[in-house]
Design an enzyme around this catalytic site. Structure first.
Site, mmCIF file in Angstrom:
data_model
loop_
_atom_site.group_PDB
_atom_site.id
_atom_site.type_symbol
_atom_site.label_atom_id
_atom_site.label_comp_id
_atom_site.label_asym_id
_atom_site.label_seq_id
_atom_site.Cartn_x
_atom_site.Cartn_y
_atom_site.Cartn_z
ATOM 1 N N LYS A 71 21.696 37.362 82.771
ATOM 2 C CA LYS A 71 23.107 37.451 83.163
ATOM 3 C C LYS A 71 23.678 38.852 82.934
ATOM 4 O O LYS A 71 23.086 39.666 82.226
ATOM 5 C CB LYS A 71 23.929 36.392 82.410
ATOM 6 C CG LYS A 71 23.655 35.002 82.974
ATOM 7 C CD LYS A 71 24.603 33.955 82.479
ATOM 8 C CE LYS A 71 24.332 32.660 83.263
ATOM 9 N NZ LYS A 71 24.983 31.501 82.663
ATOM 10 N N ARG A 82 17.985 27.550 79.084
ATOM 11 C CA ARG A 82 17.834 27.566 80.551
ATOM 12 C C ARG A 82 17.456 28.997 80.959
ATOM 13 O O ARG A 82 18.272 29.905 80.824
ATOM 14 C CB ARG A 82 19.167 27.145 81.180
ATOM 15 C CG ARG A 82 19.143 27.079 82.692
ATOM 16 C CD ARG A 82 20.523 26.733 83.243
ATOM 17 N NE ARG A 82 20.496 26.612 84.688
ATOM 18 C CZ ARG A 82 20.590 27.640 85.520
ATOM 19 N NH1 ARG A 82 20.719 28.863 85.057
ATOM 20 N NH2 ARG A 82 20.546 27.444 86.831
HETATM 21 N N1 HH2 Z 1 24.229 29.333 84.653
HETATM 22 C C1 HH2 Z 1 24.010 29.360 85.982
HETATM 23 C C2 HH2 Z 1 23.825 28.171 86.697
HETATM 24 N N2 HH2 Z 1 23.830 26.972 86.066
HETATM 25 N N3 HH2 Z 1 24.008 25.719 84.088
HETATM 26 C C3 HH2 Z 1 24.212 25.659 82.769
HETATM 27 N N4 HH2 Z 1 24.208 24.477 82.134
HETATM 28 N N5 HH2 Z 1 24.422 26.797 82.022
HETATM 29 C C4 HH2 Z 1 24.449 28.029 82.587
HETATM 30 O O1 HH2 Z 1 24.674 29.031 81.868
HETATM 31 C C5 HH2 Z 1 24.235 28.133 84.004
HETATM 32 C C6 HH2 Z 1 24.020 26.932 84.738
HETATM 33 C C7 HH2 Z 1 23.976 30.670 86.702
HETATM 34 O O2 HH2 Z 1 22.663 31.153 86.781
HETATM 35 P P1 HH2 Z 1 21.706 31.010 88.064
HETATM 36 O O3 HH2 Z 1 21.464 29.578 88.411
HETATM 37 O O4 HH2 Z 1 20.475 31.796 87.807
HETATM 38 O O5 HH2 Z 1 22.475 31.739 89.226
HETATM 39 P P2 HH2 Z 1 23.320 31.213 90.455
HETATM 40 O O6 HH2 Z 1 24.484 30.436 89.946
HETATM 41 O O7 HH2 Z 1 23.734 32.478 91.166
HETATM 42 O O8 HH2 Z 1 22.440 30.344 91.313
#
Ligand code: HH2
Length: 279
Positions: A222, A256
């Site tokens: 992040k 995660r």
């Molecule tokens: N962060 C993201 C998405 N889902 N779920 C939980 N429980 N906690 C988090 O910190 C979290 C999450 C964002 O990361 P990512 O899925 O890699 O990116 P994007 O939202 O752009 O798909």
């Protein structure tokens, strides 16, 4: 503290930190967007994450990065359902990362083991749907919507306010009859928080332990890692692993992450320091 996280078909022991591998079937996720354009590529990635030691897989069909646009239910299901079906027999708990009650319902129908909702089951519809199921649930803290959340990053005491909001949502789900063994909580790093808020929350993550639910954290790659390391998204692995260990030291039980192998290595060394080397 609970020793088991009840996650659909699986009862996951919480005796060591669990690693949740991220699989985003989106064109625009901030880290792995567009990498898995077809079902075969996504399945190959899922199997690789499992081989690297993932304990769960979190499948997302909509990016929730700051400013991301919402996709329709139909499009999200078109992205996620074939992957859920294809991975059904692989023997690893499958989580779906969604904010939409209709997607939750379809994923539950398909047999999903966990619903990870970045809006923390904010609506009555979402709460009613998951109350009737047996899947694990992640209540994440967010303010507003991904398109607006960064304008709402104002707190007088971010730790107290995030904890209070998680506690209220937890009480709502328990009041609907959801078993506490199915629920984990997540402070939602980067969701309606600036970099200072994120590090204060991480430093005081142990404040959430009194909610008596497993703590899940999503720190991987992040911007809070990029800002202090001055690295691009792909070059944030070491910083992400450091953050993950900092979270484990403060009580996190589910990590995660995008980089499963690196995280598992770090956890193995961590475990040897804490508990000795297993022969
Ligand atoms: N962060 C993201 C998405 N889902 N779920 C939980 N429980 N906690 C988090 O910190 C979290 C999450 C964002 O990361 P990512 O899925 O890699 O990116 P994007 O939202 O752009 O798909």
């Amino acid at each position: 503290m609970k020793s088991i996280f009840q996650c659909g078909r699986f009862a996951l022991p919480l005796t060591r930190p669990l690693v949740m591998g991220v699989l985003n079937i989106t064109p625009d996720s901030f880290s792995d967007g567009g990498l898995y354009p077809d079902v075969d590529a996504a399945i190959a990635r899922a199997l690789k994450l499992k081989e690297e030691g993932a304990d769960l897989l979190d499948i997302g069909g909509e990016s929730t990065r700051p400013g991301a646009a919402e996709v329709t239910v139909e499009e999200e299901l078109r992205r996620v359902l074939p992957i859920l079906k294809a991975l059904d027999g692989v023997g690893i708990p499958l989580s779906v990362d969604t904010r939409k009650p209709a997607v939750m319902a379809a994923a539950i129908e398909q047999g999903v083991d966990m619903i990870n909702d970045v809006s923390g089951f904010a609506t009555t519809a979402a709460q009613q749907i998951v109350a009737q199921a047996s899947c694990g649930l992640c209540i994440m803290h967010m303010r507003g919507e991904p398109s607006t959340m960064q304008s709402l990053a104002h707190y007088s005491d971010v730790v107290r306010e995030v904890k209070q909001a998680l506690s209220e949502r937890l009480d709502q789900l328990l009041a609907r009859g959801v078993s506490a063994a199915r629920i984990c909580v997540d402070p939602g790093f980067g969701f309606g928080k600036n970099v200072h808020h994120n590090y204060i929350l991480l430093r005081h993550l142990d404040s959430l332990l009194s909610l008596e639910q497993p703590i899940l954290v999503g720190l991987s790659r992040k911007s809070m890692i990029g800002i202090v390391t001055n690295r691009s998204v792909e070059a944030r692995v070491s910083g992400s692993v450091a953050a993950a260990l900092g979270a484990v030291a403060r009580g996190a039980r589910i990590l995660r992450v995008h980089d499963v192998a690196a995280t598992r290595d770090a956890l193995a060394v961590w475990d040897a320091i804490e508990h000795g080397v297993k022969e």
